[in-house]
Design a protein around this motif. Structure first.
Motif, short mmCIF file in Angstrom:
data_model
loop_
_atom_site.label_atom_id
_atom_site.label_comp_id
_atom_site.label_asym_id
_atom_site.label_seq_id
_atom_site.Cartn_x
_atom_site.Cartn_y
_atom_site.Cartn_z
N ASP B 245 0.85 -1.21 0.00
CA ASP B 245 0.00 0.00 0.00
C ASP B 245 0.88 1.25 0.00
O ASP B 245 0.62 2.21 -0.73
N ARG B 246 1.92 1.21 0.86
CA ARG B 246 2.80 2.38 0.96
C ARG B 246 3.47 2.67 -0.38
O ARG B 246 3.62 3.79 -0.79
N GLU B 247 3.86 1.58 -1.05
CA GLU B 247 4.59 1.73 -2.33
C GLU B 247 3.65 1.92 -3.52
O GLU B 247 4.10 2.16 -4.64
N GLY B 248 2.36 1.67 -3.27
CA GLY B 248 1.37 1.78 -4.35
C GLY B 248 1.54 0.68 -5.40
O GLY B 248 1.33 0.90 -6.59
N ILE B 249 1.90 -0.52 -4.94
CA ILE B 249 2.08 -1.65 -5.86
C ILE B 249 0.84 -2.54 -5.81
O ILE B 249 0.41 -2.95 -4.72
N THR B 250 0.27 -2.83 -6.96
CA THR B 250 -0.86 -3.77 -7.02
C THR B 250 -0.29 -5.17 -7.16
O THR B 250 0.45 -5.45 -8.10
N TRP B 251 -0.61 -6.04 -6.23
CA TRP B 251 0.02 -7.36 -6.17
C TRP B 251 -0.96 -8.45 -6.61
O TRP B 251 -2.15 -8.39 -6.26
N PRO B 252 -0.51 -9.45 -7.36
CA PRO B 252 -1.41 -10.54 -7.75
C PRO B 252 -1.97 -11.28 -6.53
O PRO B 252 -1.26 -11.44 -5.53
N LEU B 253 -3.23 -11.68 -6.65
CA LEU B 253 -3.88 -12.37 -5.53
C LEU B 253 -4.10 -13.84 -5.86
O LEU B 253 -4.14 -14.23 -7.03
N THR B 254 -4.25 -14.66 -4.82
CA THR B 254 -4.58 -16.07 -5.02
C THR B 254 -6.08 -16.17 -5.28
O THR B 254 -6.81 -15.17 -5.17
N GLU B 255 -6.53 -17.39 -5.56
CA GLU B 255 -7.97 -17.57 -5.81
C GLU B 255 -8.80 -17.18 -4.59
O GLU B 255 -9.94 -16.75 -4.71
N LYS B 256 -8.18 -17.35 -3.40
CA LYS B 256 -8.91 -17.00 -2.17
C LYS B 256 -8.82 -15.52 -1.85
O LYS B 256 -9.30 -15.07 -0.79
N GLY B 257 -8.15 -14.77 -2.71
CA GLY B 257 -8.07 -13.32 -2.52
C GLY B 257 -6.92 -12.87 -1.64
O GLY B 257 -6.85 -11.71 -1.24
N LYS B 258 -6.00 -13.82 -1.30
CA LYS B 258 -4.84 -13.43 -0.48
C LYS B 258 -3.70 -13.03 -1.40
O LYS B 258 -3.68 -13.38 -2.59
N LEU B 259 -2.70 -12.34 -0.83
CA LEU B 259 -1.54 -11.94 -1.63
C LEU B 259 -0.76 -13.19 -2.02
O LEU B 259 -0.47 -14.04 -1.16
N SER B 260 -0.43 -13.30 -3.29
CA SER B 260 0.32 -14.48 -3.75
C SER B 260 1.75 -14.41 -3.22
O SER B 260 2.40 -13.37 -3.32
N THR B 261 2.24 -15.52 -2.69
CA THR B 261 3.63 -15.53 -2.18
C THR B 261 4.49 -16.51 -2.99
O THR B 261 5.52 -16.95 -2.54
N LYS B 262 4.01 -16.83 -4.20
CA LYS B 262 4.77 -17.77 -5.03
C LYS B 262 6.10 -17.15 -5.44
O LYS B 262 6.17 -15.94 -5.66
N ARG B 263 7.11 -18.03 -5.58
CA ARG B 263 8.44 -17.56 -5.99
C ARG B 263 8.36 -16.85 -7.34
O ARG B 263 8.94 -15.79 -7.55
N LYS B 264 7.55 -17.43 -8.25
CA LYS B 264 7.43 -16.87 -9.60
C LYS B 264 6.80 -15.47 -9.55
O LYS B 264 7.19 -14.59 -10.31
N THR B 265 5.82 -15.29 -8.65
CA THR B 265 5.18 -13.98 -8.52
C THR B 265 6.21 -12.94 -8.11
O THR B 265 6.28 -11.85 -8.69
N PHE B 266 7.03 -13.30 -7.10
CA PHE B 266 8.06 -12.35 -6.64
C PHE B 266 9.05 -12.06 -7.77
O PHE B 266 9.47 -10.92 -7.96
N GLU B 267 9.40 -13.12 -8.50
CA GLU B 267 10.37 -12.96 -9.60
C GLU B 267 9.81 -12.01 -10.66
O GLU B 267 10.49 -11.07 -11.09
N ASP B 268 8.56 -12.24 -11.06
CA ASP B 268 7.94 -11.41 -12.09
C ASP B 268 7.77 -9.97 -11.63
O ASP B 268 8.04 -9.02 -12.37
N MET B 269 7.28 -9.82 -10.40
CA MET B 269 6.99 -8.48 -9.90
C MET B 269 8.28 -7.69 -9.67
O MET B 269 8.30 -6.47 -9.87
N ALA B 270 9.34 -8.38 -9.27
CA ALA B 270 10.61 -7.68 -9.03
C ALA B 270 11.18 -7.12 -10.35
O ALA B 270 11.89 -6.13 -10.34
N LYS B 271 10.82 -7.75 -11.46
CA LYS B 271 11.29 -7.25 -12.75
C LYS B 271 10.68 -5.88 -13.05
O LYS B 271 11.31 -5.01 -13.61
#
Lengths: 177, 595
Positions: B245-271
């Motif tokens: 929220d502080r950084e204003g980053i929209t993060w992918p969510l899981t099907e249950k609506g939680k923040l995704s913590t998958k390694r691939k998600t972090f890898e993609d978002m860090a790019k």
């Protein structure tokens, strides 16, 4: 190490325009083109796809005989509309899980730039009701058997309008049907 | 090159048994081989092996093996030269079955089972493999068992080739075999590691200290880790949500609506959000690196099986935990040339972009490649000023590189927007601009998709094939396959070619190679490597050429990667801190004992 002791041969650095050297030729013999490079694109067909209407802003024609009517499921996935042809024995099981199957007439269209597309048009239901968009789209598809047409959406009247292609100099050039 | 089995004077089917220890050369136990014509099978224990192979390896002989990089690594470990013609049935089996389900796996027994030879005793094979891996000494009875087992594998190879022969295109198979041989050389050489630092890092006590102590330091910028009652650090989703929220980053969510913590998600978002790089690496170190499992031999070289052709696209896929070029980018700073030597990391510029341009023959993409395509695209969509360069706008260029390549494979606007930190509307607009600008590419890509779905098979210019429709395959993977596969083709041609010219290749790294050379020769070798890489791209792409960049590292400098510099600096500081603490503790103990 076995490979390090051997003498290092020279590789002449040559400009790209020069004739390929022997090694390059040898590798090149193994190469083959991918489809698309010299495949359908090369003969003018640039895409074969299924879409709810012919591409926007492009004139198209439809095949004069091709018009099979098949049961289809018409589903919106994310931002795209997908059509699934369904075998007759699947109609009932699908209805059991709340997915309705309706007959669609398939029109084979080709645009002036060569895109081949199958356009499904939903047919009237058992009560004879048909969506206005589908009805006007079918009119356009039938007209396109005879001449080049272009579809555009008439948002106010919730239907498609057809723009006919007329030769330059014609008094009704780009007139609507 | 002979392109028919019958044209060879001899066919040798060979198999080694060896003890494999992480980072070391294979410790050869025995060898068995079969010679055709004739059909005699020979078996030799290690003490019977001489200074040269007991079979012919010249150009009139075909050497048949399974997982050839391992067999050929044994050749090199014994100081033997490599065969001229290598046919690796594992690579061929992977190519034949790529995209199909293989019920019994892709090993030798799996391949035999695929061709309906299932009478081989799997349990016995497993037991024998385990016994060999346990290593020396072997009893006389075990020795006889192992020799018999090794010979049975050779018979299996003979049977397998007979089954596969109708499906083999020998000239292409030999090309693949040549890359397997080049991989064996790379595995044999290994990557030089800084042995002043590595043993400390590999010490479980030191690593445990570093792994815990690095958390509050890196996390100071994020505030997403919390300390549990037992003193362990935990990643807090709640705190992470606040950080986003502080950084204003929209993060992918899981099907249950939680923040995704998958390694691939972090890898993609860090790019798309470079500020996340350190957090991504911290998470990797916490979750995946309980121990440093890098395979480093006693001679200070990182060696692991490179597994050529393991990926569906035929890319090499070594085990991440053992390979220095793993996702833990900071760890790469351990790479350090030996005294008197230099390393060079030579990579192709914007490889995936030009491959797409070349395959589709898109004139606009080819025009974009003349300068920096990623920055050109950012300028085109109004995200960068006309005066922007790679130096002045590097973070922006990185984001647009990610975006441009993702659009190329038909990413959704929502995902693209999240990845680039722009609204969905802007992402839509960017995708539309890409479609308009590179219309020829999209026509080709649609055509390719339609062709692949119609025929059920796709391939690369050098014959790596993949069937579609049986194992899961989506449209994006199909669009991506020719780009990745062609990239792998180019890399293989370059590696084979460089090996012929005796360049010391140490490893393939996606769209780059690492080479080693004596200090006085490194510039010439880099020039030669770049020339080979340029030509390799021309061979595979037909007409277009890829540019290359080279980064030379001279002893005593070390390899560095900008993305891992911060974490590496902290790790180094903590290792030293731990050393000082240990020293103080020892001195206190000595004083205590003295008093």
């Amino acid at each position: 190490m076995a490979d390090e002791a051997e003498k290092k041969p020279d590789l002449k650095i040559v400009p790209a325009e020069e004739e390929l050297d022997e090694e390059e030729r040898e590798f090149q013999l193994l190469r083959r083109d991918l489809p698309g490079v010299k495949g359908a694109s090369a003969v003018g067909i640039v895409a074969i796809s299924v879409g709810k209407a012919p591409p926007k802003n492009e004139f198209c024609r439809t095949h004069s005989e091709f018009r099979p009517v098949v049961p289809m499921v018409n589903a919106e996935m994310e931002m795209e509309r997908h059509y699934f042809a369904v075998t007759p024995d699947m109609v009932e099981p699908l209805a059991g899980i709340g997915i309705s199957v309706t007959d669609h007439a398939l029109y084979l269209t080709v645009t002036s730039r060569g895109a081949v597309r199958i356009v499904p048009v939903r047919q009237a239901n058992s009560d004879g009701e048909q969506n206005e968009y589908d009805r006007t789209k079918e009119i356009a598809m039938l007209q396109a058997r005879e001449q080049w047409v272009r579809l555009f959406t008439d948002m106010e009247n919730r239907c498609y309008q057809v723009s006919l292609h007329r030769p330059i100099g014609s008094p009704h050039r780009n007139g609507r049907s | 090159m002979t392109a028919n089995l019958r044209d060879y004077e001899q066919v040798i089917y060979a198999d080694f048994e060896f003890v494999a220890k992480p980072g070391e050369h294979p410790d050869v136990v025995c060898l068995s081989w079969r010679e055709e014509p004739g059909g005699q099978t020979h078996r030799l224990w290690r003490d019977q092996l001489g200074v040269a192979p007991p079979y012919r390896i010249d150009e009139h002989v075909l050497f048949v093996c399974f997982v050839g990089n391992a067999e050929l690594h044994c050749h090199l470990a014994l100081g033997w030269p490599l065969p001229v013609n290598v046919l690796d049935l594992n690579a061929e089996f992977r190519c034949i079955t790529n995209g199909r389900t293989v019920p019994a796996g892709k090993g030798l027994l799996g391949a035999l089972a695929y061709y309906r030879f299932s009478d081989t005793d799997c349990k016995r094979k497993d037991a024998m493999q385990k016994r060999v891996m346990k290593g020396w000494p072997f009893t006389a009875e075990e020795r006889e068992d192992i020799l018999r087992y090794c010979a049975s594998d050779v018979e299996a190879l003979h049977l397998l080739l007979a089954c596969m022969q109708p499906e083999l295109e020998l000239s292409v198979a030999l090309h693949r075999g040549a890359f397997v041989a080049a991989s064996a050389r790379m595995e044999h050489r290994g990557v030089p590691i800084d042995m002043d630092i590595y043993p400390q890092l590999a010490d479980p006590r030191v690593w445990r200290y570093v792994r815990d102590a690095v958390v509050p330091i890196i996390d100071a910028d994020y505030g997403v880790y919390t300390k549990g009652p037992t003193g362990d650090w935990h990643f807090s989703l709640e705190h992470f949500g606040r950080y986003l929220d502080r950084e204003g980053i929209t993060w992918p969510l899981t099907e249950k609506g939680k923040l995704s913590t998958k390694r691939k998600t972090f890898e993609d978002m860090a790019k798309g959000h470079p500020q996340l790089h350190n957090l991504r690496q911290l998470r990797h170190a916490r979750d995946k690196m309980r121990k440093i499992k890098l395979a480093v031999g006693a001679d200070g070289r990182n060696r692991t099986v490179l597994w050529p052709y393991k990926a569906k696209t035929s890319r090499t896929q070594p085990k991440a935990s053992q390979w220095i070029f793993s996702p833990a980018v900071w760890l790469r700073s351990l790479i350090k040339p030996a005294p008197g030597m230099a390393l060079a990391y030579v990579d192709w510029s914007s490889m995936e972009f030009l491959i797409a341009a070349s395959l589709s023959n898109d004139p606009m993409m080819i025009e974009f490649y003349r300068s920096d395509p990623y920055l050109s695209f950012a300028k085109r969509v109004g995200a960068a000023p006309a005066s922007a360069t790679k130096l002045t706008h590097e973070p922006l260029r990185e984001r647009y590189k990610t975006g441009l390549l993702a659009i190329q494979y038909a990413i959704q606007a929502e995902t693209l927007g999240a990845r680039l930190g722009v609204c969905t509307f802007d992402a839509h607009e960017m995708i539309n601009q890409h479609h308009e600008l590179f219309a020829a590419y999209w026509r080709w890509s649609d055509d390719w998709l339609a062709h692949v779905l119609g025929t059920g098979v796709m391939w690369t210019p050098f014959g790596w094939t993949c069937r579609t429709g049986i194992t899961e395959f989506n449209a994006r993977s199909i669009r991506n396959f020719p780009i990745q596969g062609t990239g792998a083709d180019i890399l293989r041609v370059a590696c084979i070619w460089a090996t012929r010219h005796h360049l010391r290749l140490l490893g393939p790294v996606h769209d780059a190679v690492l080479i080693e050379a004596p200090l006085e020769r490194v510039e010439a070798d880099v020039k030669l490597m770049q020339e080979i890489m340029r030509r390799a791209s021309r061979v595979v792409l037909g007409a277009h050429e890829l540019r290359t960049d080279a980064k030379i590292i001279l002893h005593p400098d070390r390899y560095t990667d900008r993305r891992g510099d911060d974490v590496w600096a902290e790790v180094l500081r903590l290792i030293n801190e731990h050393g000082r603490q240990e020293q103080t503790a020892k001195e206190e103990l000595r004083h205590g004992l003295g008093s």
